[in-house]
Design an enzyme around this catalytic site. Structure first.
Site, PDB file in Angstrom:
ATOM      1  N   THR A   1       0.833  -1.195   0.000  1.00 32.71           N
ATOM      2  CA  THR A   1       0.000   0.000   0.000  1.00 32.71           C
ATOM      3  C   THR A   1       0.864   1.239   0.000  1.00 32.71           C
ATOM      4  O   THR A   1       2.063   1.199   0.261  1.00 32.71           O
ATOM      5  CB  THR A   1      -0.907   0.046   1.244  1.00 32.71           C
ATOM      6  OG1 THR A   1      -0.117   0.430   2.391  1.00 32.71           O
ATOM      7  CG2 THR A   1      -1.585  -1.269   1.498  1.00 32.71           C
ATOM      8  N   ASP A   2       0.257   2.366  -0.262  1.00 34.83           N
ATOM      9  CA  ASP A   2       0.897   3.641   0.006  1.00 34.83           C
ATOM     10  C   ASP A   2       0.537   4.037   1.444  1.00 34.83           C
ATOM     11  O   ASP A   2      -0.138   3.312   2.174  1.00 34.83           O
ATOM     12  CB  ASP A   2       0.457   4.694  -1.009  1.00 34.83           C
ATOM     13  CG  ASP A   2       1.504   5.787  -1.205  1.00 34.83           C
ATOM     14  OD1 ASP A   2       2.311   6.017  -0.285  1.00 34.83           O
ATOM     15  OD2 ASP A   2       1.498   6.423  -2.271  1.00 34.83           O
ATOM     16  N   TRP A   3       0.969   5.195   1.845  1.00 38.25           N
ATOM     17  CA  TRP A   3       0.940   5.679   3.221  1.00 38.25           C
ATOM     18  C   TRP A   3      -0.473   5.668   3.832  1.00 38.25           C
ATOM     19  O   TRP A   3      -1.353   6.388   3.386  1.00 38.25           O
ATOM     20  CB  TRP A   3       1.511   7.092   3.223  1.00 38.25           C
ATOM     21  CG  TRP A   3       1.772   7.709   4.551  1.00 38.25           C
ATOM     22  CD1 TRP A   3       0.999   8.601   5.201  1.00 38.25           C
ATOM     23  CD2 TRP A   3       2.919   7.507   5.362  1.00 38.25           C
ATOM     24  NE1 TRP A   3       1.581   8.981   6.386  1.00 38.25           N
ATOM     25  CE2 TRP A   3       2.770   8.320   6.510  1.00 38.25           C
ATOM     26  CE3 TRP A   3       4.066   6.720   5.248  1.00 38.25           C
ATOM     27  CZ2 TRP A   3       3.720   8.369   7.525  1.00 38.25           C
ATOM     28  CZ3 TRP A   3       5.014   6.778   6.254  1.00 38.25           C
ATOM     29  CH2 TRP A   3       4.829   7.592   7.382  1.00 38.25           C
TER      30      TRP A   3
END
Length: 759
Positions: free
Chosen positions: A304-306
């Site tokens: 995932t991203d942040w």
């Protein structure tokens, strides 16, 4: 309308990839068997820990004057939660010794856990190792694209990988393979521009540079293609806001770069933080499993991203709780969660497996991918590198490669009456907000996330002002700030100095930024910068407009007042020196725009527009950019001739060889990017006006001629039809190379057989 089609490749809109939704198929390689054996010995908690990624701050002391790991927090992360990955976004850059201490300590604790699984550490080294002091910073991707030189992209990848491993880090969250279509988007400088062919070609080249022939050796890293998929086209232009992209359109323009990255062997992938057509990608089984795994056959880590699993609940509102968000994301196909601050993902996922809401095969599948990459990187045998193995870190050899990239990127857009190159004995005024800061040469992701400490960490590098002073001597250079980025400064002093100068180097543009911090409401540069340009132009002295910016801000008024315009993009630590070389004629510019430079703030049309966007005799508001994609001037001239096709027609199974002679018809040596455009004149889906289908960069001495050749197959002429299939339709096509054009026909033998009833 064409009534017959030849299917070149099939990309179904939902009926493939279903096998990936069942238990993982048996694996046969020795490495797969080794990974499966380890998984068989793991507890559920150990497996879920491998899927958990936290930031360095989670395992560091708070309130310390300098960075220190916290032993208790680190032990908790690894021995209690079995965290599989840590990433760095802390607010400063470290020297190599500190990185060695950090990574060694983390891996020492990991070796004390039951299964001794090493942690995979990740970092955003998107134009060099951005968090290591003394590293080689290259031009940002948008500038690398302007070189149209895939060999330079490969070399930049190799050097960045070397210096990342020299920082004891094996995983690089790069390259950005998003399509830079919307100039408003604040991350456009992280892309290879607006053209799908350039993005996929340069992206594959840098991935091969990062990973080499053996990603597990001590000089290469795992690449991470991002952000899958469609992140770069938010309707508003603001970062992480909704996009509306039809499936056909997604496949035509956004998917090719990721498809080629998978073919290039990219080991990992980061997911788009946004939502498309109302569906967040982090919860999209269609995107993350049906397309990514079923169609593209990607079998690496999808991270995932942040905080993006949490955001399914707090921002997107597609999950009614954080726990439901975890269920949606993991079942959709997420392998690793960049949590990044705590352990709720771990707790919820363990509960969900016990409750039967996330199947164990999905956990095993994700963990298999994670462990396999760790083995491929050699982390089990060599969790920390040897400091003595990297004598070239920050070397002159590496710096020279960055200089070359910057020189080939910088693009000359205007040169009235050959005002450039300037003579070295001239008196020059250097002014403007980007003239004396490294932040405007490097942009974001430079030593820190927003690049706000770049002037500190790159103090030994030359700003534009300092580079010009070194080039022609301080006595010949006057500096006045003139304006800040959004307000006037000492404009009267700048005007006085201009009257005494022979030429004015006016440096406009942007300060460093990335992501939401870079959102803007107006693509025009602030009025103060235009006011400075206006006052300087009144002096009658030639104005050399230098644009140091991460996206094509509207500069039409300033460009109209300039005798010459030069685009530096974000050309990196060596960008100041490279610009001075070009301004004073030691280097011949060869960059070409990788984006369409708009003339007006609301006229944002890419070069591969539809014919309807060209306007007509009654429409004065059709396609009319300030500078078109692929445009760039030189101090010499190039003549194209003898466009030749190997056949008048292209048939199934054949390759059409296209060649053209390029002659340096000027007086000095120069490099030319040869761009092959092909237009499909008529199609069942309204065709683009033209599309780039190949490029090559050549170096020619004055008077020299070289023949440049390209090979085209029917698949290279394909497009995505309204059934989401890739097709090539028979008909007439137009080739354009420089000012040379020629038409040819694609004749499908299958279609001809169908017409005659002999199929």
């Amino acid at each position: 309308m064409k009534r017959f089609t030849t299917i070149c490749s099939l990309m179904l809109a939902g009926s493939v990839g279903l096998m990936a939704q069942t238990k993982k198929a048996p694996t046969t390689s020795a490495l797969d068997k080794k990974v499966d054996a380890m998984i068989a010995s793991m507890t559920l908690e150990e497996k879920v820990g491998q899927m958990t990624e936290v930031t360095l701050d989670v395992v560091s002391k708070t309130g310390a004057s300098s960075h220190q790991l916290d032993d208790a927090k680190l032990n908790e992360a690894i021995t209690k939660y079995h965290v599989g990955s840590i990433l760095n976004v802390s607010g400063t850059a470290y020297d190599r010794q500190h990185w060695y201490d950090v990574i060694s300590t983390i891996q020492t604790v990991a070796a004390k856990d039951r299964l001794k699984i090493p942690v995979i550490y990740g970092i955003d080294a998107i134009h060099g190792v951005t968090y290591t002091v003394g590293s080689t910073l290259f031009p940002q991707e948008i500038a690398m694209a302007a070189t149209f030189n895939k060999d330079l992209a490969h070399k930049a990848g190799e050097i960045t990988a070397y210096e990342t491993r020299a920082s004891y880090i094996p995983w690089n969250y790069s390259p950005v393979l998003d399509l830079g279509k919307n100039p408003l988007w604040p991350r456009i400088y992280e892309t290879f521009g607006e053209d799908p062919y350039v993005v996929k070609t340069m992206g594959a080249a840098i991935i091969k540079g990062y990973q080499g022939n053996n990603v597990g050796d001590k000089y290469h890293v795992a690449a991470c293609m991002k952000h899958y998929l469609g992140y770069s086209a938010p309707l508003s232009g603001k970062d992480r806001t909704p996009a509306w992209i039809p499936d056909r359109y997604m496949r035509e323009y956004f998917l090719p770069s990721f498809a080629d990255a998978v073919k290039a062997g990219a080991k990992t992938l980061m997911i788009n933080s946004g939502e498309i057509n109302g569906v967040p990608i982090h919860s999209s089984k269609y995107m993350l499993t049906d397309v990514l795994r079923g169609e593209l056959k990607f079998d690496g880590i999808a991270v995932t991203d942040w905080r993006d699993i949490q955001y399914l609940y707090t921002r997107h509102h597609v999950a009614a709780s954080q726990k439901e968000a975890v269920m949606l994301a993991v079942n959709a196909g997420v392998d690793m969660s960049m949590v990044p601050y705590e352990y709720t993902f771990f707790d919820y996922l363990v509960q969900l497996v016990h409750e039967g809401k996330v199947p164990m095969w999905r956990i095993n599948e994700a963990v298999h991918r994670i462990l396999k990459v760790k083995y491929e990187l050699g982390l089990f045998e060599r969790p920390v590198g040897n400091p003595s193995d990297y004598p070239k870190f920050g070397s002159e050899e590496f710096r020279a490669a960055s200089v070359q990239a910057a020189r080939e990127a910088i693009t000359l857009l205007k040169n009235n009456n050959n005002v450039l190159p300037l003579k070295k004995e001239m008196k020059v005024l250097v002014t403007g907000p980007t003239a004396n800061t490294m932040r405007s040469l490097n942009g974001g992701w430079s030593y820190t996330w927003q690049g706000e400490q770049t002037d500190k960490f790159a103090a030994a590098k030359n700003t534009i002002l300092e580079a010009i002073q070194q080039k022609i001597g301080k006595d010949n250079v006057t500096y006045e700030e003139g304006a800040k980025f959004d307000s006037l400064a000492n404009v009267d002093d700048a005007v006085k100095a201009a009257k005494k100068a022979d030429a004015i180097v006016l440096c406009l543009g942007e300060l460093s930024y990335t992501e939401n911090v870079g959102n803007i409401d107006d693509l025009n540069l602030p009025d103060a910068q235009f006011k400075l340009a206006e006052e300087l132009a009144k002096t009658g002295k030639p104005v050399i407009l230098v644009l140091a910016e991460g996206r094509p801000r509207i500069v039409t008024k300033a460009d109209n007042m300039a005798a010459a315009t030069v685009m530096t993009y974000l050309s990196g630590n060596e960008g100041g020196d490279a610009l001075a070389d070009i301004l004073f004629g030691d280097v011949n510019p060869s960059g070409k725009l990788p984006v369409t430079y708009p003339r007006y703030a609301n006229a944002l049309v890419n070069y591969y527009r539809k014919n309807l966007e060209n306007g007509n005799s009654d429409d004065s508001h059709g396609y009319n950019p300030l500078y078109e994609f692929g445009y760039g001037l030189s101090y010499t001239s190039f003549r194209y001739s003898n466009l030749h096709l190997s056949n008048a027609d292209l048939k199934d199974g054949q390759t059409l060889k296209i060649s053209v002679d390029v002659t340096n018809s000027g007086q000095r040596q120069g490099k030319e990017s040869v761009l092959l455009y092909i237009s499909d004149l008529y199609a069942s889906i309204a065709p683009d006006t033209k599309r780039l289908r190949g490029f090559d960069k050549i170096d020619l001495k004055a008077g020299e001629t070289k023949t440049v050749s390209f090979n085209i197959t029917p698949a290279d002429l394909s497009f995505i039809n309204d059934q989401s299939k890739s097709v090539t339709e028979p008909g007439e096509f137009k080739i354009q190379l420089g000012d040379q054009t020629q038409n040819f026909n694609y004749l499908s033998t299958k279609v001809q057989a169908a017409r005659t009833g002999k199929l």
